[in-house]
Design a protein around this motif. Structure first.
Motif, short mmCIF file in Angstrom:
data_model
loop_
_atom_site.label_atom_id
_atom_site.label_comp_id
_atom_site.label_asym_id
_atom_site.label_seq_id
_atom_site.Cartn_x
_atom_site.Cartn_y
_atom_site.Cartn_z
N LEU A 1 -6.45 -9.08 -18.81
CA LEU A 1 -6.69 -10.43 -18.31
C LEU A 1 -7.10 -11.37 -19.43
O LEU A 1 -6.72 -12.54 -19.44
N ARG A 2 -7.86 -10.86 -20.41
CA ARG A 2 -8.27 -11.68 -21.54
C ARG A 2 -7.05 -12.24 -22.27
O ARG A 2 -6.98 -13.42 -22.61
N LEU A 3 -6.06 -11.37 -22.51
CA LEU A 3 -4.83 -11.80 -23.18
C LEU A 3 -3.99 -12.70 -22.27
O LEU A 3 -3.44 -13.71 -22.70
N GLN A 4 -3.93 -12.32 -20.98
CA GLN A 4 -3.08 -13.06 -20.05
C GLN A 4 -3.59 -14.47 -19.80
O GLN A 4 -2.82 -15.37 -19.44
N MET A 5 -4.89 -14.70 -20.03
CA MET A 5 -5.45 -16.03 -19.84
C MET A 5 -4.80 -17.06 -20.76
O MET A 5 -4.81 -18.25 -20.48
N GLN A 6 -4.22 -16.60 -21.88
CA GLN A 6 -3.53 -17.50 -22.78
C GLN A 6 -2.18 -17.95 -22.23
O GLN A 6 -1.61 -18.93 -22.70
N CYS A 7 -1.68 -17.21 -21.22
CA CYS A 7 -0.36 -17.49 -20.67
C CYS A 7 -0.41 -17.92 -19.21
O CYS A 7 0.53 -18.54 -18.71
N GLY A 8 -1.48 -17.56 -18.52
CA GLY A 8 -1.50 -17.76 -17.08
C GLY A 8 -0.63 -16.73 -16.39
O GLY A 8 -0.08 -15.82 -17.03
N TYR A 9 -0.51 -16.85 -15.10
CA TYR A 9 0.34 -15.95 -14.31
C TYR A 9 0.98 -16.80 -13.21
O TYR A 9 0.56 -16.76 -12.06
N PRO A 10 2.00 -17.60 -13.58
CA PRO A 10 2.57 -18.58 -12.65
C PRO A 10 3.02 -17.98 -11.32
O PRO A 10 2.91 -18.63 -10.27
N GLU A 11 3.52 -16.74 -11.34
CA GLU A 11 4.01 -16.13 -10.11
C GLU A 11 2.91 -15.95 -9.08
O GLU A 11 3.17 -15.88 -7.88
N ARG A 12 1.67 -15.84 -9.54
CA ARG A 12 0.54 -15.70 -8.62
C ARG A 12 -0.33 -16.96 -8.59
O ARG A 12 -1.46 -16.93 -8.13
N GLY A 13 0.19 -18.06 -9.13
CA GLY A 13 -0.51 -19.33 -9.05
C GLY A 13 -1.68 -19.47 -9.99
O GLY A 13 -2.57 -20.31 -9.77
N ILE A 14 -1.73 -18.67 -11.06
CA ILE A 14 -2.84 -18.71 -12.01
C ILE A 14 -2.42 -19.55 -13.22
O ILE A 14 -1.47 -19.19 -13.92
N PRO A 15 -3.11 -20.64 -13.52
CA PRO A 15 -2.76 -21.49 -14.66
C PRO A 15 -3.25 -20.88 -15.97
O PRO A 15 -4.01 -19.90 -15.98
N ILE A 16 -2.86 -21.47 -17.08
CA ILE A 16 -3.40 -21.08 -18.39
C ILE A 16 -4.89 -21.39 -18.41
O ILE A 16 -5.31 -22.48 -18.03
N LEU A 17 -5.68 -20.41 -18.85
CA LEU A 17 -7.13 -20.56 -18.85
C LEU A 17 -7.74 -20.49 -20.24
O LEU A 17 -8.96 -20.61 -20.38
N ALA A 18 -6.93 -20.27 -21.26
CA ALA A 18 -7.44 -20.16 -22.63
C ALA A 18 -6.54 -20.93 -23.58
O ALA A 18 -5.65 -20.35 -24.19
#
Length: 251
Positions: A33-50
Motif C-alpha cells: 500500500l505504501r508503494l501503491q499510494m504513489q499511483c492510487g487504485y482507480p479501479e477501486r476509487g482510490i486516488p493518488i495519496l503520495a
C-alpha cells in the motif's frame, strides 16, 4: 464462482477457530500500500495519496466542542506514505485491527485557504478565521488504537465501525498567512500560538480529536470499501489467495 465459494468456506472455517494474529501478512500488505499510494487504485476509487492533491477541498467538520468549516484551493498533503508501524494485529474472530503507527512528517500546503474555527477545548472559547496561504508541518503524528471491519453484505461492500483511535503530536511548524487579517506581524504571532494550540489540542483532548479524525478519515474510507467485498478483505489479510491485489504498484 467456484473460487469465490471456496474462499467463503475457508473463511468460515477460520472464523470458527481461535483469534489469530497475521502480522507478517499485514505488514506485507502495508508495504504494498505504501508503494501503491504513489499511483492510487482507480479501479477501486482510490486516488493518488503520495502526494495527495485536490484542486478544491471543502471542509465542514463538527464535534461536541469543535467546529471547522471552509475550503482549500490547490491542496497538497505530503508524507502520508512515510508511515511507520510499531504494532499491527488482526483478529479473525472479532474482525478487529489493532495498530500503533507514526507519521514522521506530514506537510499540508494550499495556495489559498478560507477557514472559520470555533472551539471550546482548552477551558475557554477560541474563535479564529483565516484567508491566505496555508503551510503547516506536523511532526511525529502518532495514531494508536483499533477499528472493526464488517461486511455490508457477504459479497458486496465492507465498512469500518467501532473506530477507537488516540492521536498524539510531537510538534507542529506553522507558516500560515492571512490569520485574522493580512497583517504579517499578526500572522507571525498567531503562528506561534497555532503551534502550541495544535500540540495542546491534539495531545490534551483525545476524545474530541478522535471524533474529528473519524469524520475526516472513516467516511472516505467507507466510500472506497463499498467496492470491496468482505471475502476479498479477509482473503487478503489471511493470505488465502493471490491475485486480488496486484503484486506491484500499477500506474
Amino acid at each position: 464462482m467456484r473460487s469465490s465459494f471456496l474462499i467463503l468456506c475457508v473463511l468460515l472455517c477460520c472464523s470458527l477457530g481461535s483469534s489469530t494474529l497475521f502480522d507478517d501478512d499485514l505488514r506485507e500488505l502495508t508495504e504494498f500500500l505504501r508503494l501503491q499510494m504513489q499511483c492510487g487504485y482507480p479501479e477501486r476509487g482510490i486516488p493518488i495519496l503520495a502526494p495527495a492533491q485536490r484542486a478544491f477541498k471543502a471542509i465542514d467538520i463538527s464535534t461536541d466542542s469543535f467546529r471547522c468549516e471552509g475550503n482549500f484551493t490547490d491542496l497538497s498533503v505530503v508524507g502520508l506514505d512515510g508511515f511507520e508501524f510499531y504494532k499491527l494485529k488482526w483478529s479473525n474472530i472479532k474482525h478487529n485491527i489493532q495498530f500503533d503507527m507514526t507519521f514522521p512528517r506530514i506537510q499540508l500546503n494550499s495556495s489559498n485557504y478560507k477557514l472559520n474555527i470555533l472551539s471550546h477545548l482548552l477551558g475557554s472559547d477560541v474563535s479564529m478565521w483565516g484567508d491566505g496561504v496555508f503551510d503547516l508541518e506536523l511532526i511525529n503524528l502518532r495514531a494508536n488504537g483499533s477499528f472493526v471491519i464488517r461486511p455490508s453484505t457477504l459479497t458486496q461492500g465492507t465498512h469500518i465501525k467501532s473506530w477507537k483511535v488516540d492521536w498524539q503530536l510531537g510538534k507542529s511548524n506553522s507558516k500560515i498567512t492571512g490569520i485574522m487579517g493580512k497583517n504579517l506581524m499578526v500572522s507571525k504571532i498567531f503562528n506561534q500560538f497555532i503551534d502550541e494550540f495544535f500540540e495542546l489540542l491534539i495531545n490534551d483532548n483525545p476524545n474530541e480529536i478522535s471524533q474529528f479524525m473519524e469524520q475526516l478519515i472513516v467516511s472516505p474510507m467507507n466510500s472506497v470499501l463499498e467496492n470491496v467485498a468482505w471475502y476479498e478483505i479477509s482473503a487478503i489479510i489471511l493470505g488465502l489467495v493471490k491475485g486480488i491485489l496486484p503484486v506491484e504498484p500499477i500506474c
